[in-house]
Design a protein around this motif. Structure first.
Motif, short mmCIF file in Angstrom:
data_model
loop_
_atom_site.label_atom_id
_atom_site.label_comp_id
_atom_site.label_asym_id
_atom_site.label_seq_id
_atom_site.Cartn_x
_atom_site.Cartn_y
_atom_site.Cartn_z
N HIS A 2 0.83 -1.21 0.00
CA HIS A 2 0.00 0.00 0.00
C HIS A 2 0.86 1.26 0.00
O HIS A 2 0.55 2.23 -0.68
CB HIS A 2 -0.93 0.00 1.21
CG HIS A 2 -2.18 -0.78 1.00
ND1 HIS A 2 -3.34 -0.22 0.52
CD2 HIS A 2 -2.46 -2.09 1.19
CE1 HIS A 2 -4.27 -1.15 0.43
NE2 HIS A 2 -3.76 -2.29 0.83
N ASP A 6 0.77 3.97 -2.98
CA ASP A 6 0.34 5.32 -2.62
C ASP A 6 1.39 6.35 -3.02
O ASP A 6 1.07 7.41 -3.55
CB ASP A 6 0.08 5.40 -1.11
CG ASP A 6 -0.53 6.72 -0.71
OD1 ASP A 6 -1.72 6.93 -0.96
OD2 ASP A 6 0.20 7.56 -0.14
N SER A 27 -4.67 -2.41 -9.29
CA SER A 27 -5.67 -2.21 -8.26
C SER A 27 -6.34 -3.53 -7.88
O SER A 27 -6.56 -3.82 -6.70
CB SER A 27 -6.72 -1.22 -8.75
OG SER A 27 -7.71 -1.02 -7.79
N LEU A 30 -3.96 -5.70 -5.81
CA LEU A 30 -3.81 -5.20 -4.45
C LEU A 30 -5.00 -5.63 -3.60
O LEU A 30 -4.85 -6.02 -2.44
CB LEU A 30 -3.71 -3.68 -4.46
CG LEU A 30 -3.51 -3.00 -3.10
CD1 LEU A 30 -2.18 -3.42 -2.48
CD2 LEU A 30 -3.57 -1.49 -3.24
N ASP A 34 -5.17 -7.82 -0.09
CA ASP A 34 -5.88 -7.36 1.12
C ASP A 34 -6.75 -8.46 1.70
O ASP A 34 -6.73 -8.71 2.91
CB ASP A 34 -6.77 -6.16 0.78
CG ASP A 34 -6.00 -4.86 0.64
OD1 ASP A 34 -4.83 -4.82 1.08
OD2 ASP A 34 -6.56 -3.90 0.09
N LYS A 122 -2.75 2.48 9.16
CA LYS A 122 -1.88 2.30 7.99
C LYS A 122 -1.20 0.95 7.99
O LYS A 122 -0.75 0.48 6.95
CB LYS A 122 -0.86 3.43 7.93
CG LYS A 122 -1.51 4.78 7.63
CD LYS A 122 -0.51 5.91 7.52
CE LYS A 122 -1.22 7.21 7.17
NZ LYS A 122 -0.30 8.36 7.03
N SER A 178 -5.75 9.71 0.14
CA SER A 178 -4.57 9.19 -0.54
C SER A 178 -3.57 10.32 -0.73
O SER A 178 -3.65 11.36 -0.08
CB SER A 178 -4.95 8.52 -1.87
OG SER A 178 -3.85 7.81 -2.41
N LEU A 197 -7.45 3.38 -2.77
CA LEU A 197 -6.00 3.19 -2.78
C LEU A 197 -5.32 3.70 -1.52
O LEU A 197 -4.13 3.49 -1.33
CB LEU A 197 -5.39 3.89 -3.99
CG LEU A 197 -5.72 3.32 -5.36
CD1 LEU A 197 -5.11 4.19 -6.45
CD2 LEU A 197 -5.23 1.88 -5.49
N LEU A 199 -3.88 4.37 2.23
CA LEU A 199 -3.22 3.48 3.20
C LEU A 199 -4.16 3.05 4.31
O LEU A 199 -3.89 2.07 5.01
CB LEU A 199 -2.00 4.17 3.80
CG LEU A 199 -0.84 4.48 2.85
CD1 LEU A 199 0.26 5.23 3.60
CD2 LEU A 199 -0.28 3.20 2.25
N ARG A 202 -8.86 -1.08 3.19
CA ARG A 202 -8.53 -2.43 2.74
C ARG A 202 -9.78 -3.07 2.15
O ARG A 202 -10.87 -2.99 2.72
CB ARG A 202 -8.04 -3.32 3.90
CG ARG A 202 -6.80 -2.80 4.63
CD ARG A 202 -5.55 -2.93 3.79
NE ARG A 202 -4.33 -2.64 4.55
CZ ARG A 202 -3.83 -1.43 4.73
NH1 ARG A 202 -4.43 -0.37 4.21
NH2 ARG A 202 -2.71 -1.25 5.42
#
Length: 213
Positions: A2, A6, A27, A30, A34, A122, A178, A197, A199, A202
């Motif tokens: 992340h 970011d 994306s 990611l 998660d 985060k 972000s 996106l 931090l 999720r």
């Protein structure tokens, strides 16, 4: 991951990159990470989210159709309410252009590529029950206020979807903007994609065209 994403997304100067196949794949990958990591980051192996959890964020991406069969150029977000099956969202609708607290089916039924995000630290630790309730309460206090895409990001009398979602969570210490600082006609905006996106969010569930209940 992340943090790396970011940092690099913050260097993007054109919103067009968000629609490239490479960015969409990044994306999506990611989000898969998660979902796999969530049970471990929070200290125990447990069932993944399969139902309603107030404070969580619903999202569908840019150019996906909503329940009214309309395409959004930016995507859309809403926050799940403490009232069963209700969401808080700022939207342009047949019921007026304003902040609404209403059944999720009103705008999200049959929407495409619906995803559910939770808010975390985060490092991935879940926001507390109290924080989730306070974020919902902040949104409820704005119900009925006007929708305006040209409103400044920190004003509190006009809203668009992702601005309201960000403000709800910023009210309890989680800024979801972000690292981006896009501007429309000189006004800084927070886009739905920025929130996914960030931090502090999720992915917990990909709903597709169905909805949490």
């Amino acid at each position: 991951m992340h943090e790396v994403i970011d940092e690099n997304v913050g260097r993007i100067t054109s919103a067009e990159l968000f629609e490239t196949p490479l960015f969409k794949k990044l994306s999506k990958d990611l989000g898969k990470l998660d979902i796999k990591a969530d049970p471990y980051i929070n200290g125990e192996i447990r069932a993944r989210a399969t139902s309603w959890r107030y404070g969580d964020i619903l999202y569908y991406p840019a150019f996906a159709k909503n329940g009214n069969k309309e395409k959004s150029l930016t995507g859309h977000t809403a926050v799940l309410s403490t009232t069963s099956n209700y969401v808080i969202e700022a939207a342009k609708t047949q019921n007026g252009d304003k902040v609404l607290h209403w059944n999720v089916s009103k705008l999200w039924s049959d929407a495409a590529h619906v995803q559910q995000y939770k808010v975390t630290s985060k490092l991935g630790t879940n926001a507390t029950t109290t924080e989730r309730k306070q974020a919902v309460d902040y949104g409820l206090a704005q119900v009925g206020e006007p929708y305006n895409l040209a409103s400044t990001i920190w004003s509190t009398d006009e809203w668009y979807c992702s601005k309201l979602t960000n403000a709800q969570w910023d009210s309890v210490g989680y800024n979801l903007q972000s690292s981006n600082a896009y501007s429309i006609n000189g006004i800084i905006v927070v886009q739905p994609m920025d929130i996914t996106l960030d931090l502090n969010t999720r992915l917990v569930k990909e709903w597709g065209t169905t909805l949490p209940t």
